[in-house]
Structure formats: structure tokens, C-alpha cells
Design a protein around this motif. Structure first.
Motif, mmCIF file in Angstrom:
data_model
loop_
_atom_site.group_PDB
_atom_site.id
_atom_site.type_symbol
_atom_site.label_atom_id
_atom_site.label_comp_id
_atom_site.label_asym_id
_atom_site.label_seq_id
_atom_site.Cartn_x
_atom_site.Cartn_y
_atom_site.Cartn_z
ATOM 1 N N LEU A 76 14.237 9.864 4.514
ATOM 2 C CA LEU A 76 12.800 9.684 4.916
ATOM 3 C C LEU A 76 12.100 8.632 4.027
ATOM 4 C CD1 LEU A 76 11.218 10.677 7.167
ATOM 5 C CD2 LEU A 76 9.630 12.129 5.696
ATOM 6 N N TRP A 77 12.737 7.472 3.938
ATOM 7 C CA TRP A 77 12.325 6.321 3.532
ATOM 8 C C TRP A 77 12.153 6.004 2.122
ATOM 9 C CZ3 TRP A 77 7.546 5.785 7.291
ATOM 10 C CH2 TRP A 77 7.767 6.344 8.494
ATOM 11 N N VAL A 78 13.058 6.869 1.540
ATOM 12 C CA VAL A 78 12.703 6.772 -0.045
ATOM 13 C C VAL A 78 13.992 6.380 -0.757
ATOM 14 C CG1 VAL A 78 11.165 8.865 -0.269
ATOM 15 C CG2 VAL A 78 13.705 9.181 -0.158
ATOM 16 N N ALA A 107 -4.181 -1.395 -0.622
ATOM 17 C CA ALA A 107 -2.939 -1.479 0.138
ATOM 18 C C ALA A 107 -2.036 -0.185 -0.089
ATOM 19 C CB ALA A 107 -2.098 -2.646 -0.614
ATOM 20 N N ASP A 108 -1.742 0.244 1.201
ATOM 21 C CA ASP A 108 -0.952 1.678 0.856
ATOM 22 C C ASP A 108 0.561 1.131 1.266
ATOM 23 O OD1 ASP A 108 0.641 3.831 1.452
ATOM 24 O OD2 ASP A 108 -0.691 4.756 3.072
ATOM 25 N N GLU A 109 1.107 0.910 -0.100
ATOM 26 C CA GLU A 109 2.595 0.350 0.125
ATOM 27 C C GLU A 109 3.588 1.581 0.031
ATOM 28 O OE1 GLU A 109 4.250 -2.910 -0.084
ATOM 29 O OE2 GLU A 109 2.695 -4.311 -0.537
ATOM 30 N N VAL A 110 3.197 2.687 0.287
ATOM 31 C CA VAL A 110 3.944 3.938 0.019
ATOM 32 C C VAL A 110 5.236 3.937 0.888
ATOM 33 C CG1 VAL A 110 4.117 6.321 0.608
ATOM 34 C CG2 VAL A 110 2.105 5.352 -0.574
ATOM 35 N N ALA A 111 5.221 3.250 2.217
ATOM 36 C CA ALA A 111 6.429 2.940 2.794
ATOM 37 C C ALA A 111 7.076 1.671 2.522
ATOM 38 C CB ALA A 111 6.111 3.291 4.413
ATOM 39 N N THR A 112 6.270 0.604 2.609
ATOM 40 C CA THR A 112 6.738 -0.769 2.498
ATOM 41 C C THR A 112 7.161 -1.140 1.175
ATOM 42 O OG1 THR A 112 4.373 -1.387 2.079
ATOM 43 C CG2 THR A 112 5.572 -1.541 4.527
ATOM 44 N N GLY A 163 3.053 10.264 -2.145
ATOM 45 C CA GLY A 163 2.283 9.051 -1.266
ATOM 46 C C GLY A 163 0.858 9.342 -1.074
ATOM 47 N N SER A 164 0.780 10.773 -0.604
ATOM 48 C CA SER A 164 -0.523 11.021 -0.105
ATOM 49 C C SER A 164 -1.683 11.273 -1.525
ATOM 50 C CB SER A 164 -0.524 12.983 0.617
ATOM 51 O OG SER A 164 0.373 12.665 1.562
ATOM 52 N N THR A 165 -1.065 11.740 -2.450
ATOM 53 C CA THR A 165 -2.108 11.706 -3.606
ATOM 54 C C THR A 165 -2.303 10.360 -4.159
ATOM 55 O OG1 THR A 165 0.056 12.285 -5.103
ATOM 56 C CG2 THR A 165 -1.502 14.164 -4.397
ATOM 57 N N ALA A 166 -1.200 9.455 -4.022
ATOM 58 C CA ALA A 166 -1.505 8.288 -4.574
ATOM 59 C C ALA A 166 -2.719 7.469 -3.887
ATOM 60 C CB ALA A 166 -0.250 7.365 -4.501
ATOM 61 N N VAL A 167 -2.739 7.672 -2.462
ATOM 62 C CA VAL A 167 -3.698 7.243 -1.453
ATOM 63 C C VAL A 167 -5.228 8.005 -1.881
ATOM 64 C CG1 VAL A 167 -4.733 7.170 0.788
ATOM 65 C CG2 VAL A 167 -2.438 6.628 0.434
ATOM 66 N N GLU A 168 -5.213 9.200 -2.043
ATOM 67 C CA GLU A 168 -6.156 10.265 -2.363
ATOM 68 C C GLU A 168 -7.146 9.486 -3.622
ATOM 69 O OE1 GLU A 168 -7.895 12.685 -0.926
ATOM 70 O OE2 GLU A 168 -6.259 13.223 0.558
ATOM 71 N N SER A 180 4.638 5.092 -3.721
ATOM 72 C CA SER A 180 5.372 6.392 -3.921
ATOM 73 C C SER A 180 6.707 6.271 -3.381
ATOM 74 C CB SER A 180 4.584 7.634 -3.282
ATOM 75 O OG SER A 180 5.354 8.765 -3.577
ATOM 76 N N LYS A 181 7.389 7.412 -2.569
ATOM 77 C CA LYS A 181 8.601 7.109 -1.693
ATOM 78 C C LYS A 181 9.753 6.402 -2.582
ATOM 79 C CE LYS A 181 7.266 7.591 2.914
ATOM 80 N NZ LYS A 181 7.707 8.812 3.416
ATOM 81 N N SER A 182 9.905 5.103 -2.572
ATOM 82 C CA SER A 182 11.143 4.622 -3.015
ATOM 83 C C SER A 182 10.976 4.310 -4.728
ATOM 84 C CB SER A 182 11.376 3.320 -2.415
ATOM 85 O OG SER A 182 11.733 3.558 -1.121
ATOM 86 N N TYR A 224 -1.240 5.765 9.280
ATOM 87 C CA TYR A 224 -1.008 7.009 8.365
ATOM 88 C C TYR A 224 -0.844 6.807 7.115
ATOM 89 C CZ TYR A 224 1.495 11.198 7.127
ATOM 90 O OH TYR A 224 1.985 12.313 6.325
ATOM 91 N N HIS A 225 -1.665 7.645 6.175
ATOM 92 C CA HIS A 225 -1.674 7.343 4.883
ATOM 93 C C HIS A 225 -1.688 8.604 4.181
ATOM 94 C CE1 HIS A 225 -3.170 3.292 5.439
ATOM 95 N NE2 HIS A 225 -4.262 3.554 6.214
ATOM 96 N N GLY A 226 -0.904 9.640 4.799
ATOM 97 C CA GLY A 226 -0.388 11.058 4.290
ATOM 98 C C GLY A 226 -1.390 12.150 5.081
ATOM 99 N N ASP A 227 -1.134 13.280 4.502
ATOM 100 C CA ASP A 227 -1.341 14.727 5.211
ATOM 101 C C ASP A 227 -2.374 15.359 4.314
ATOM 102 O OD1 ASP A 227 0.220 14.394 7.166
ATOM 103 O OD2 ASP A 227 1.783 15.722 6.631
#
Ligand SMILES: Cc1ncc(COP(=O)(O)O)c(C=O)c1O
Length: 462
Positions: A35-37, A235-240, A95-100, A264-266, A130-133
Motif C-alpha cells: 500500500l505505497w509504503v 501539499a499532501d505528499e503522503v502518497a507521492t 497520513g491522515s493525522t499529518a493532514v489533520e 507519511s507512508k514511505s 483523498y486525504h485520509g479517513d
């Protein structure tokens, strides 16, 4: 869930490099980097060692009023790597908390920086984002399925058109459109910038939306608008982030400096959960004041600044340098681009989108009309199941087959991954066409139908 309960679950108990191994000893290529990590492969000796060394010291101590060496060193390393101007680091869990954190920081920043100008607490987001749940991250998201049940919990946010060129929401064609999709953002800013705290964006690739790749210059244009209208660019770079697009951060492709950046993630190369929100000095300064002014950012988690996660993240950044990961992956990016050309010939492939090691293949029932498969057909899922039979783990997003190999995947395995994806799409879509022409219960007719497509699969295989 009901269907999944009928399936035999795959239980992963080991891994090595780009491979996962289940409890029955079966090996699978990890086509989604868990999952992209995952970046440097599973069980990378440097990462394993970093975790063990830290365990020999301490697993965790609170970050409330204390700090720890890995967190200090990682913060310093991230500031050095991040787009210029991002000098401050706030740790969280994912990732979600980093966006929060970014959203809350933005709102409080405006309260404390320009208290007399009234509340600036509205956000603008891009459709399909999508920025998290978590509830705040959902509120600035635009992916129906993840939010529909929870609309009543979310705060209102203003949506602007997505840069989805294959299905342009403005019915235009790139490049003749001259990126008209930034106009709605400008319109919103012009009318309401006094109340807008920030624009939240996934730089270059809207990942969960189906790897939607923005046209070149789109992000830079958004930066320009944010500056002009005094809106923070988040900038949400959680995935990128961390090499996934071919550069350390996607913002680098367009020389963009955000005001807040979520990672986050990676960050830990797929080892441990950890989130980070980077902020500019200007934002940091707005949170300083006398005790009684209560300017503190009141936000924290039990595992904030977790030393194990930070130690592994630091080791991952060292591997980037030592193994020249960004330089090394460029050949892989080109190879993937080359290999994917064969998939574009499959008659149910509508669009192939690639940015670095992030790939989305959009399947369509009818290529000419771009008619999507009904979601209840679960075509993406069928392709994933076909891929699984052939030893590759991928996860679809609706009708989009996604492939995100670990950055360390050798060329032979990249080639195998794309070949399996090709065969899996063929099996799920074109074999199905053949079956539809000739129902399975009539073997002679089915053979006749198959003869009408002589050698199709082998001839087209990459
Ligand atoms: C762009 C983006 N932001 C945020 C998130 C949420 O991250 P997490 O699942 O770690 O909470 C994701 C997850 O896929 C994502 O792709």
C-alpha cells in the motif's frame, strides 16, 4: 466483507526485496509496495539494523516536553531535503493525522496572525481527492465511497474541478484547454479568499482517485494563485513523497514550495507508522507568544515522535544516498513506460497514467465511448484476482488497476509485473468477451470463438 468472508485469506508472514511470502510458502511480487509504503524492499538489512539498534536503546518515550535523538536528527534531515522554506517539523502517526495537523495548524495560524481580519477557516480541495479517513481529512476529500456515510460529520469545504484529462469534468481536451481546470480555483479564491485558510492538494498525482496525473504546470499555477490570494498551499505528499514520482517530493517537479506539507507512508520505507507535517517559519512564528496568550498548537498523540519509527526513517534517507535510489530508479521509470505501451493495445484499456513508479490503468467496457464497467462488475478486482493467480499482488481502485512497485525492484521483476498485469487484464476482460460470445456450457462454440482470436494472447504479450 460478506464476500471476503467466503475467500481463503492470504496470510503474509515473510518478505524479501520486492517479494511477499505467505504462511503456505507461496511467493508474490509486491506490486503495491504494501500500500505505497515500501521503497527499498522488505527486510532491507540497513533498516532492520536501525530498528534493532534503536530497540536496544529504547522503543518509546513521550514527546510531551521531551525529545529523542532519532526525532531530532530526522527533523533536521527532512528540513534539508524538503522544498525550501519548510523549516519546522511536527510529528504525528500516519497520513491522515499529518493532514489533520496541517488543517488545524492552518486555521489556528490565521487566527493568530491576522486576528482582526475575521475567521479564515474554510478549505478548498480538488474533486476526487483523498486525504485520509479521519473526519477532517474526509472533509477535504472528494471520493464518494469513503465519505458518503459520514457527510453529516464532515465540515463544509469548497471543491474545484479535478485535473482528470481522460474524463475532463469541463468537457475539454488537453492541451487545447489551456488548463481551464485551474479557473474554478481562481474563481473560488476571488470570491471567498477572505475566509479561505488553505488549498489542499495532492501534488501531481491524485492517487486514490485512480492515479490521476495533473498536466505539467498545474501545481505551479495553484501555488501562484495561493500566493496571490493569501491562501496557504497545503501539499499532501503522503502518497507521492519519497521518490515515488521520480523525485524526492512531487513538488520538486515544478519547483513549488508549499506552506504546509504532509508526509507519511514511505517516510519509514514501509516499516513503521509515522507522520510528519512540515511548516514554514512564518507559520511556526505565529504560534509563539506569552504563556497566557495560549498560542500553543494543542495537538499531540501518544506515539508522537516515536524513536523506532524515526530511527528507521533516518536509515531510509541514508539508503537513498548510499544506494543512489533516485538516480537508480530513472531507468526503471523508462522501462515501465516502455513496457506499458503493450498494455495500451488491449481493447479494454482506456487510459494509462504514469508518474515515476505510480501507475494507473483505467479499464473501460467500451474504449471508443469510454464507457466504464459498472462497479458491480468488479472488473478491477477480477484483474487483481487473475494477477494473484500469477504471483503478483495488486489492488484495484474501482476500474483502475494500480501498480506501484517498490523503488528497488530489479528490471527483471518490473518486466514480470507488467507482463502479469497485461495477462491478468487480458484474462479478465478479453477472455470474458470471448466467453460472452460463446457461453462456457457449449465447448465447441467456445473453441470456435477462441479460434477467431488466433494466438492473440501470446502475440500481444509484452
Ligand atoms: C494522498 C494521501 N493522503 C493521506 C492518506 C492517508 O494516509 P493513512 O492511510 O496513512 O492515514 C493517503 C492514503 O492513501 C493518501 O494517499
Amino acid at each position: 466483507m460478506q464476500e471476503w468472508e467466503q475467500e481463503q485469506p492470504i496470510i503474509i508472514e515473510g518478505g524479501k526485496g520486492p517479494y511477499l511470502i505467505d504462511t503456505l510458502g507461496r511467493k508474490y511480487l509486491d506490486g503495491v509496495s504494501s500500500l505505497w509504503v515500501n521503497l527499498h524492499g522488505h527486510r532491507h538489512p540497513t533498516l532492520d539494523r536501525a530498528a534493532r539498534t534503536q530497540l536496544n536503546r529504547i522503543a518509546h518515550s513521550t514527546f510531551l516536553g521531551l525529545t529523542n535523538p532519532p526525532a531530532i536528527l530526522l527533523a533536521r534531515a527532512l528540513v534539508r531535503l524538503a522544498p525550501r522554506g519548510l523549516t519546522r517539523v511536527f510529528y504525528s502517526d500516519d497520513g491522515s493525522t499529518a493532514v489533520e495537523v496541517a488543517l488545524k495548524m492552518a486555521v489556528q495560524y490565521w487566527q493568530q496572525r491576522t486576528p482582526r481580519l475575521g475567521e479564515k477557516n474554510t478549505f478548498v480541495h480538488i474533486q476526487l481527492a483523498y486525504h485520509g479517513d479521519t473526519v477532517g481529512a474526509m472533509s477535504v476529500g472528494g471520493t464518494g465511497l469513503f465519505q458518503d456515510h459520514f457527510r453529516s460529520l464532515c465540515f463544509p469545504s469548497l471543491a474545484a474541478a479535478a485535473p482528470y484529462c481522460y474524463r475532463c469534468p469541463l468537457n475539454l481536451t488537453y492541451p487545447a484547454c489551456e488548463m481551464a481546470c485551474v479557473e474554478p480555483v481562481e474563481r473560488i479564491f476571488k470570491e471567498r479568499h477572505r475566509e479561505i485558510a488553505g488549498l489542499v492538494v495532492e501534488p501531481l498525482v491524485q492517487a486514490v482517485a485512480g492515479m490521476i496525473t495533473a498536466p505539467p504546470g498545474y501545481l505551479a499555477k495553484l501555488r501562484e494563485l495561493c500566493t496571490r490570494y493569501d491562501v496557504l498551499l497545503i501539499a499532501d505528499e503522503v502518497a507521492t513523497g519519497f521518490g515515488r514520482t521520480g523525485r524526492m517530493f512531487a513538488c520538486e517537479h515544478e519547483g513549488v514550495r508549499p506552506d504546509l506539507m504532509a508526509l507519511s507512508k514511505s517516510l519509514t520505507a514501509g516499516y513503521l507508522p509515522l507522520g510528519v507535517t512540515l511548516a514554514t517559519e512564518d507559520i511556526y512564528q505565529a504560534f509563539l507568544g506569552d504563556y497566557g496568550e495560549w498560542k500553543t498548537f494543542f495537538h499531540g498523540h501518544s506515539y508522537t515522535g516515536n524513536p523506532l519509527g524515526c530511527a528507521v526513517a533516518l536509515a531510509s534517507l541514508e539508503i537513498f544516498q548510499k544506494e543512489r535510489r533516485l538516480q537508480g530508479m530513472q531507468a526503471g521509470v523508462r522501462l515501465l513506460r516502455q513496457l506499458l505501451k503493450s498494455a495500451s493495445r488491449l481493447s479494454h484499456v482506456g487510459d494509462i497514467r504514469q508518474r515515476g513508479y505510480m501507475i494507473g490503468i483505467e479499464l473501460v467496457e467500451d474504449r471508443h465511448t469510454k464507457t466504464p464497467y459498472p462497479l458491480t462488475d468488479r472488473m478491477g478486482h477480477r484483474v487483481a484476482m487473475e494477477a494473484l493467480k500469477r504471483g503478483l499482488i495488486i489492488r484495484p481502485i474501482g476500474n483502475v488497476v494500480t501498480l506501484l512497485p517498490p523503488l528497488v525492484t530489479p528490471p527483471s521483476d518490473l518486466t514480470r509485473m507488467v507482463k502479469i498485469v497485461y495477462d491478468a487484464i487480458f484474462a479478465a476482460t478479453e477472455d470474458r468477451d470471448v466467453r460472452a460470445q460463446a457461453p462456457l456450457h457449449h465447448p465447441r462454440t467456445r473453441n470456435a470463438a477462441a479460434r477467431r482470436q488466433p494466438g492473440r494472447r501470446t502475440r500481444r504479450s509484452p
